[in-house]
Scaffold this motif. Structure first.
Motif, PDB file in Angstrom:
ATOM      1  N   VAL A  25      40.250  49.481  28.983  1.00 44.10           N
ATOM      2  CA  VAL A  25      40.975  48.797  30.054  1.00 44.10           C
ATOM      3  C   VAL A  25      42.435  49.214  29.954  1.00 44.10           C
ATOM      4  CG1 VAL A  25      41.613  46.567  31.054  1.00 44.10           C
ATOM      5  CG2 VAL A  25      39.370  46.865  29.966  1.00 44.10           C
ATOM      6  N   ARG A  26      43.040  49.509  31.077  1.00 50.23           N
ATOM      7  CA  ARG A  26      44.418  50.018  31.076  1.00 50.23           C
ATOM      8  C   ARG A  26      45.279  49.113  31.943  1.00 50.23           C
ATOM      9  NH1 ARG A  26      46.699  54.854  29.664  1.00 50.23           N
ATOM     10  NH2 ARG A  26      48.707  55.329  30.633  1.00 50.23           N
ATOM     11  N   TYR A  27      46.466  48.750  31.392  1.00 49.92           N
ATOM     12  CA  TYR A  27      47.431  47.916  32.127  1.00 49.92           C
ATOM     13  C   TYR A  27      48.793  48.588  32.090  1.00 49.92           C
ATOM     14  CZ  TYR A  27      43.882  44.282  31.591  1.00 49.92           C
ATOM     15  OH  TYR A  27      42.728  43.555  31.624  1.00 49.92           O
ATOM     16  N   SER A  28      49.687  48.071  32.925  1.00 52.17           N
ATOM     17  CA  SER A  28      51.051  48.580  32.977  1.00 52.17           C
ATOM     18  C   SER A  28      52.001  47.401  33.024  1.00 52.17           C
ATOM     19  CB  SER A  28      51.246  49.473  34.214  1.00 52.17           C
ATOM     20  OG  SER A  28      52.584  49.898  34.289  1.00 52.17           O
ATOM     21  N   VAL A  29      53.100  47.506  32.265  1.00 49.31           N
ATOM     22  CA  VAL A  29      54.100  46.434  32.224  1.00 49.31           C
ATOM     23  C   VAL A  29      55.466  47.078  32.019  1.00 49.31           C
ATOM     24  CG1 VAL A  29      53.818  46.060  29.736  1.00 49.31           C
ATOM     25  CG2 VAL A  29      54.753  44.252  31.151  1.00 49.31           C
ATOM     26  N   PRO A  30      56.505  46.619  32.753  1.00 51.09           N
ATOM     27  CA  PRO A  30      57.839  47.191  32.542  1.00 51.09           C
ATOM     28  C   PRO A  30      58.427  46.708  31.223  1.00 51.09           C
ATOM     29  CG  PRO A  30      57.928  45.423  34.130  1.00 51.09           C
ATOM     30  CD  PRO A  30      56.489  45.644  33.836  1.00 51.09           C
ATOM     31  N   GLU A  31      59.248  47.562  30.628  1.00 46.82           N
ATOM     32  CA  GLU A  31      59.910  47.153  29.387  1.00 46.82           C
ATOM     33  C   GLU A  31      60.885  46.011  29.658  1.00 46.82           C
ATOM     34  OE1 GLU A  31      62.751  49.736  27.640  1.00 46.82           O
ATOM     35  OE2 GLU A  31      63.110  50.841  29.493  1.00 46.82           O
ATOM     36  N   GLU A  32      61.254  45.329  28.594  1.00 45.43           N
ATOM     37  CA  GLU A  32      62.145  44.171  28.641  1.00 45.43           C
ATOM     38  C   GLU A  32      61.529  43.021  29.415  1.00 45.43           C
ATOM     39  OE1 GLU A  32      64.641  44.188  26.819  1.00 45.43           O
ATOM     40  OE2 GLU A  32      64.876  46.328  26.388  1.00 45.43           O
ATOM     41  N   ALA A  33      60.194  43.019  29.580  1.00 42.99           N
ATOM     42  CA  ALA A  33      59.542  41.895  30.235  1.00 42.99           C
ATOM     43  C   ALA A  33      59.673  40.641  29.370  1.00 42.99           C
ATOM     44  CB  ALA A  33      58.065  42.200  30.500  1.00 42.99           C
TER      45      ALA A  33
END
Length: 865
Positions: A25-33
């Motif tokens: 499973v692959r997700y994406s999240v911006p840094e400094e979240a």
């Protein structure tokens, strides 16, 4: 037997579900979240039911690095647990991914989760030091170039693309060059010759700006010292050195040796080497150089995927005074090894797929890449399960996910597809990407409004193009079947809605935006023209065939105070006598009105009534009347809402012959509007007031409904006045001639002469609007306000001489003999007085009918000595 078959089928279905959920499973999240940010619904993506994640102890196991995410036990969601810093996790590697393992117990299952941390522009360009010292020989020629160490940016991509600016200077400029291998070299260029005696040090500011939004900047102060002496700088045998190193080279490995020579002798020939990193800026700790030998060794670990090429600058400085330096570049190329798994990206996804899609329909476009090179970067792909979708290679690294079999939404409404990739390295590395492909339905739902009837309130005089309301219709279909367009179907306003020009369609007043459903006004609305507008709005979807829904809109126009009160002409049977020559009142020019009141009239007697009307409605048309002048305790007052002008107290002679009232008519709007009327009230005797009222009534009745009072009553009054004046003039002229003859006869008759003394002079002036006099006598005036002003008659008593005596003789002896024009002996003076009385009587007798047609002022002054 049937029970056994059902049990076997259930077991097979469960195993198939576990097999589908066992992929990555692959997700994406911006840094400094921020902590607590939901990265993805892990439990749901793994096919777990609600509450099953906590019951089966779903937990996360990090691989190699400290995990900054965790699994929420209650919801089974993957959330951020601590600060995510892409630069700390992956440095310059792009993309940056966290590889995690998810364990599920009872029974035990292992899932692979990959979280990509995307970059944001959170790092400003950074120079190696806040101050940079440069030494430039005084004899340096214009055009000389001095390399500068650029700034570094921990971000990647556009956020790390730097541009440089230099503070204004007449001696120096900045030059940024790109070489054939797409590298950048930053130089400080000398524009004008230096003079150390005039200025020994130049202070410049070099600013680096990245390409992020918003852009961040970093600065370094350049201290340029102008030096004398040494005229030969060290020279390298090569301007550029190139070397290749595999990315798995060990620390301390020998890279290369540079060599520079100096033509000078003595201490000016001794050379010291130093190393600076040009690209990347933070690569200064990756290599080191021996100061005297010029040997370069590896200090850090290389990573092909992070930095493929290093550009170094070697400075060779002699020991002269001042020291001179030479420069060369060292390019270190990093060679790849197979240490990265393939990456699968979805460049285009056409979902949902309609259930009537034909075989061969392209569902998604995929891009497969491997950060390695050569055979390590060649990737093979396959799809699982093999039905009903398949992969078709379009060109290198690109695939199309196409439909192989017909779909049936009633049987399967959604598919979980996994694309698997494997590179050609030894040993090979693998990766996968899951896709969710829902199946859509056909157009079977019509748009439906939230309300069957919409009530919209719009203010009067709104601007053309103003938004009145927003209509919204819901269509549960998807894509084009759920895209709704709006239009005005039918409706309008007729004469009953306030429009005097017949029926008008609603499309001439309003328009609806086809996409947003916003209701606009095509022109300003006028409450006096339109109060209610009812029409229908139609919503049509874009399906085939299209379906539609209707809603009724009732538009109510809210009145505004945009009309000022308008004064009406007085009614024929009004409470007060109005002058025949009054001007009709309007909102723009106040009307001039006349009325009569008798002296001694009691308090509360109605003298006149001001009539006004307002085209607005409600409070905006509720009028009130105020008396502005005279203020204070005047003899008149006006009804606040009736407009009746009545006496506030008994009228007295001290109030004067005329009162001028200024009456303001206001409405109750916000802001209020007003109109003014001027009322002139003439104070007369009771009998004269009755005659004036009767004359005013006759003038009003004879004026007719189609004539103004100034056009009918004034004309009739002028005609009657002219007739009576002609008769009066003829009679008076005859009597005057007779009186002169009699006076002459009596004057020349023999009698004792009477010496008359001079009397005071009397001045009489007349004009078209009246007469005025100046004398030392008392006067009495009668004002009749009925019609236009006429010429008034003013009669003065003559100055009769005193009886003869010593005083008179003395006076005449001193001043000389003087005969008065009125001196006539004992008979002449009484005869003249009789003539005067007769003249006044006849004039009043013949001219008395004029009071019914005009205004006459008679002043009679009598004084007997």
């Amino acid at each position: 037997m049937v029970v056994c078959v059902r049990a076997v089928v259930r077991v097979l279905v469960l195993q198939a579900a576990w097999a589908l959920g066992g992929g990555q499973v692959r997700y994406s999240v911006p840094e400094e979240a921020k902590g607590g940010t939901v990265v993805g619904r892990l439990a749901q993506d793994l096919g777990l039911e609600a509450g099953e994640a906590e019951a089966r102890r779903l937990r996360l196991v990090a691989q190699g690095r400290r995990a900054s995410v965790e699994v929420s036990g209650a919801s089974g969601a993957l959330v951020v647990s601590s600060r995510l810093d892409r630069e700390e996790l992956c440095g310059k590697s792009a993309p940056c991914a966290l590889r995690l393992e998810v364990l599920l117990e009872r029974p035990l299952r292992v899932f692979h989760v990959e979280v990509e941390v995307t970059d944001i522009n959170d790092n400003a360009p950074l120079f190696p030091a806040a101050t940079k010292n440069l030494s430039i020989a005084e004899l340096s020629l214009p055009g000389s170039r001095f390399p500068l160490e650029g700034a570094s940016d921990a971000d990647i991509g556009a956020n790390a693309q730097l541009s440089y600016t230099l503070s204004p200077s007449e001696h120096f400029a900045l030059d940024l060059q790109k070489t054939e291998d797409d590298t950048e070299s930053l130089f400080l260029v000398l524009r004008r010759p230096l003079d150390r005696e005039s200025l020994a040090e130049h202070r410049l500011v070099l600013t680096a700006t990245d390409g992020g939004r918003p852009a961040l900047t970093g600065t370094v102060e350049l201290l340029v010292s102008v030096l004398d002496a040494n005229d030969n700088a060290p020279q390298f045998n090569q301007s550029v050195y190139k070397v290749r190193l595999p990315e798995n080279s060990e620390r301390g490995s020998f890279v290369l040796r540079v060599n520079a020579t100096d033509l000078d002798e003595g201490t000016n020939r001794n050379i010291s080497y130093s190393l600076q990193s040009l690209f990347p800026q933070d690569g200064r700790d990756m290599f080191e150089i021996h100061k005297t030998s010029g040997e370069i060794h590896l200090r850090g670990s290389l990573d092909f995927e992070d930095v493929r090429l290093y550009r170094l600058q070697v400075d060779a400085k002699d020991m002269g005074n001042p020291p001179l330096s030479g420069h060369c570049k060292v390019v270190v190329e990093v060679l790849d090894v197979n240490d990265n798994a393939p990456e699968v990206w979805v460049t285009s996804l056409s979902v949902p797929v309609p259930e009537d899609a034909s075989v061969g329909t392209v569902v998604a476009l995929l891009s497969v890449s491997d950060r390695d090179s050569g055979a390590n970067g060649r990737v093979r792909c396959a799809v699982w399960p093999p039905a009903p979708f398949g992969l078709v290679a379009t060109f290198a690294g690109s695939y199309s996910l196409v439909l192989r079999e017909a779909l049936d939404r009633e049987r399967v409404s959604e598919y979980e597809v996994e694309v698997r990739a494997e590179d050609g390295g030894a040993p090979p590395l693998r990766a996968s990407r899951g896709l969710r492909v829902p199946v859509s339905d056909v157009n079977d739902n019509a748009p439906a409004f939230a309300q069957a009837v919409y009530t919209v309130l719009a203010r009067e005089n709104n601007a053309a193009g103003a938004e009145l309301a927003r209509l919204w219709a819901r269509d549960p279909d998807e894509a084009g079947n759920g895209r709704v367009s709006y239009s005005v179907a039918e409706g309008g306003a007729g004469a009953g809605s306030g429009s005097g020009s017949g029926w008008r369609p609603a499309s001439s007043y309003v328009s609806v935006d086809a996409e947003s459903g916003r209701l606009w006004a095509l022109r300003p609305l006028d409450y006096e023209e339109l109060q209610v507008l009812q029409f229908e709005v139609r919503a049509v979807d874009a399906g085939e065939p299209p379906l539609c829904g209707n809603a009724t809109v009732q538009l109510f126009v809210v009145d505004e105070n945009d009309n000022a009160p308008a004064l009406l002409p007085p009614a024929g049977g009004g409470p007060g006598p109005w002058a025949a020559g009054e001007a009709s009142a309007s909102a723009s020019a106040p009307g001039s009105l006349w009325a009569w009141a008798a002296w001694g009239a009691p308090a509360g007697q109605v003298v006149a009534k001001i009539r006004a009307v307002d085209a607005d409605s409600g409070y905006n048309a509720w009028l009130r009347y105020e008396l502005w002048e005279p203020r204070g305790k005047g003899p008149f007052r006006v009804g606040l809402y009736s407009g009746e002008v009545s006496t506030a107290r008994a009228l007295e002679e001290a109030d004067g012959p005329r009162q001028r009232l200024l009456i303001v008519v206001r409405d109750h709007g916000e802001p209020s509007r007003s109109a003014t009327a001027t009322l002139s009230v003439s104070l007369v005797e009771g009998a004269e007031a009755a005659l004036s009222a009767a004359a005013a009534g006759a003038g009003a009745s004879s004026s007719g409904a189609g004539l103004r009072p100034a056009e009918g009553g004034a004309a009739a009054a002028a005609a009657a006045t002219n007739v009576w004046l002609v008769v009066a003039i003829c009679a008076v002229s005859s009597l005057f001639l007779l009186a002169v003859v009699l006076y002459g006869a009596s004057r020349w008759a023999p009698r004792a002469a009477v010496l008359a003394g001079p009397g005071p002079a009397t001045l009489v002036c007349a004009s078209e609007v009246g007469s005025w006099s100046y004398s030392q006598r008392q006067s009495r005036s009668l004002c009749v306000a009925d019609g236009a002003g006429k010429s008034d008659l003013m009669v003065f008593s003559p100055n009769c001489p005193p009886p003869p005596g010593p005083a008179a003789e003395n006076g005449s002896a001193e001043k000389g003999p003087s005969l008065s024009p009125y001196s006539s002996g004992t008979v002449g003076c009484p005869l003249f007085f009789i003539f005067i009385h007769l003249f006044i009587f006849l004039y009043q007798f013949f001219c008395f009918p004029m009071v019914f047609h005009g205004r006459m002022v008679i002043e009679t002054m009598w004084m007997w000595k």
